[in-house]
Design an enzyme around this catalytic site. Structure first.
Site, PDB file in Angstrom:
ATOM      1  N   ASP A   1     -24.361 -33.130  35.638  1.00 42.41           N
ATOM      2  CA  ASP A   1     -24.992 -33.153  34.318  1.00 42.41           C
ATOM      3  C   ASP A   1     -24.553 -34.359  33.496  1.00 42.41           C
ATOM      4  OD1 ASP A   1     -26.342 -30.836  34.872  1.00 42.41           O
ATOM      5  OD2 ASP A   1     -25.037 -29.529  33.705  1.00 42.41           O
TER       6      ASP A   1
ATOM      7  N   ARG B   1     -12.072 -24.933  25.713  1.00 44.43           N
ATOM      8  CA  ARG B   1     -13.117 -25.545  24.901  1.00 44.43           C
ATOM      9  C   ARG B   1     -12.676 -25.982  23.506  1.00 44.43           C
ATOM     10  NH1 ARG B   1     -14.605 -26.719  29.496  1.00 44.43           N
ATOM     11  NH2 ARG B   1     -16.560 -25.883  30.327  1.00 44.43           N
TER      12      ARG B   1
ATOM     13  N   ASP C   1     -20.850 -22.258  26.510  1.00 43.68           N
ATOM     14  CA  ASP C   1     -20.115 -23.460  26.131  1.00 43.68           C
ATOM     15  C   ASP C   1     -20.782 -24.239  25.003  1.00 43.68           C
ATOM     16  OD1 ASP C   1     -17.945 -23.097  27.751  1.00 43.68           O
ATOM     17  OD2 ASP C   1     -18.746 -24.254  29.417  1.00 43.68           O
TER      18      ASP C   1
ATOM     19  N   SER D   1     -21.917 -24.184  40.614  1.00 41.22           N
ATOM     20  CA  SER D   1     -21.566 -24.726  39.308  1.00 41.22           C
ATOM     21  C   SER D   1     -20.166 -24.235  38.988  1.00 41.22           C
ATOM     22  CB  SER D   1     -22.565 -24.247  38.245  1.00 41.22           C
ATOM     23  OG  SER D   1     -22.167 -24.691  36.966  1.00 41.22           O
TER      24      SER D   1
END
Length: 404
Positions: free
Chosen positions: A14, A94, A123, A177
């Site tokens: 990505d 995060r 996310d 993923s």
């Protein structure tokens, strides 16, 4: 001078495709920022790939110890677990990543931060609310939600990169993923998208082995804690990050910490994933083993309520929130006496108690034994039971009277 954008860069498919897309779509100079929270081999070759894809600059920031000390340790002290299974590996990282993205944005004079989190995932929420909490003036680009972003699959991204002369070490048909840090690795995609399918364990696992293939002999492990903070493993004092590394090795060897879960995402849908958290599972279990010896009944019960709320807030990305800070203050207060030694053995995915000691233990052998002593007379229980169950007895008496 071109406007600068900070890209949260992992080096995956990505974010690799996003670099030329940002340059073409908005005319930005792209500055990539990779936050090292323990991805290990995933960081290999990142600088070359980022520059080759068109980035002006790449920062790789090693924040592993900050990640462990300031984010993981509070989670362990809280016994924070989402929906009774997920140990919040991605969620812990995060807010720290968001903090570092903002710091680099300020340093580089950037006006915008870009992330590649999917529009269906958690996310995007975690990144954006934490960036807004720290830098409300910065703009945010979420590529998967932009009308200019026309790629709809991993295959589309691979083709886009090929068109821009970017060679990729990815294969959409064989790649899960994944998100990895020192605390865990998550797996989504391929057969996991069908909850009726068993995971392909031989293909999937990264940090360890399945319990069926773990050693046939158990292994004893001893840990110590001081005020809820892990201090040593098997007699060797280490910093928290090294303790997690050692527990990852031991837990992975014995098939500990593998969870297959269908969880409820923040955005409202269910998703299926497999999490490997070998060291974290051991660390959390050892901490709870010590707490049950030390904390009184009321504190332990109330802390469970606080821990559940704390876990929910971390999962939702609400780290830089006054309530999270207040809950953590309560949790830290409960840890003042959580000091001692925990012994257990690892065997085919299990963590089996083998003894717990603490100078602050509330366990009294004299009280717990069946022998009557000065502190506890068995006959005293009669009055307690009469009062403790009085309301239940009165209700039954009144019901009986009405029925007659």
């Amino acid at each position: 001078m071109k406007e600068r954008v900070i890209l949260a860069y992992s080096g995956g498919l990505d974010t690799t495709a996003i670099i030329p897309w940002l340059k073409e779509t908005y005319g930005f100079d792209v500055i990539c920022v990779c936050i090292d929270v323990g991805q290990e081999s995933e960081l290999d070759g990142l600088e070359e790939r980022a520059k080759y894809s068109g980035a002006e600059k790449l920062y790789i920031l090693d924040v592993v110890d900050e990640f462990c000390d300031d984010f993981i340790v509070p989670g362990v002290q809280a016994n924070a677990t989402y929906e009774n299974k997920y140990l919040l590996g991605t969620s812990f990282a995060r807010p720290l990543i968001a903090k570092k993205l903002v710091e680099i944005a300020r340093k580089e004079g950037a006006t915008t931060i870009c992330h590649g989190a999917t529009g269906k995932g958690n996310d995007q929420v975690r990144f954006e609310i934490n960036i807004k909490a720290l830098a409300p003036d910065l703009k945010i680009i979420a590529t998967w939600r932009q009308p200019e972003w026309t790629m709809q699959s991993r295959e589309d991204e691979i083709e886009y990169c090929k068109q821009h002369g970017i060679d990729l070490p990815f294969d959409a048909s064989t790649s899960y993923s994944r998100d990895r840090n020192l605390w865990h690795i998550s797996h989504e995609g391929l057969e996991l998208e069908d909850p009726s399918q068993e995971p392909n364990w031989d293909h999937l696992l990264v940090l360890g082995t399945h319990p069926e293939k773990a050693p046939d002999e158990a292994e004893y492990v001893t840990m110590t804690f001081e005020k809820g903070v892990p201090k040593s493993v098997n007699g060797k004092e280490m910093k928290v990050s090294d303790i997690i590394r050692e527990l990852n090795r031991l837990g992975g060897k014995h098939g500990v910490g593998i969870v297959d879960i269908v969880e409820n995402r923040v955005v409202g849908m269910k998703s299926r994933g497999v999490y490997e958290t070998p060291g974290g599972t051991i660390l959390m279990e050892a901490h709870m083993q010590l707490e049950e010896l030390i904390l009184d009944r009321d504190t332990l019960a109330y802390k469970k309520l606080i821990s559940d709320k704390f876990a929910d807030m971390i999962y939702e990305g609400k780290w830089y929130c006054p309530l999270r800070e207040s809950l953590q203050a309560f949790i830290e207060k409960t840890q003042e006496r959580v000091t001692g030694e925990v012994k257990f053995k690892l065997y085919k995915g299990n963590i089996i108690k083998a003894g717990t000691t603490s100078p602050y233990s509330m366990y009294s052998e004299e009280l717990a034994s069946f022998t009557t002593g000065d502190l506890y007379d068995h006959k005293d229980a009669e009055g307690f039971i009469n009062l403790f169950g009085l309301s239940m007895k009165v209700r039954a008496m009144l019901d009986q009277k009405r029925d007659n």
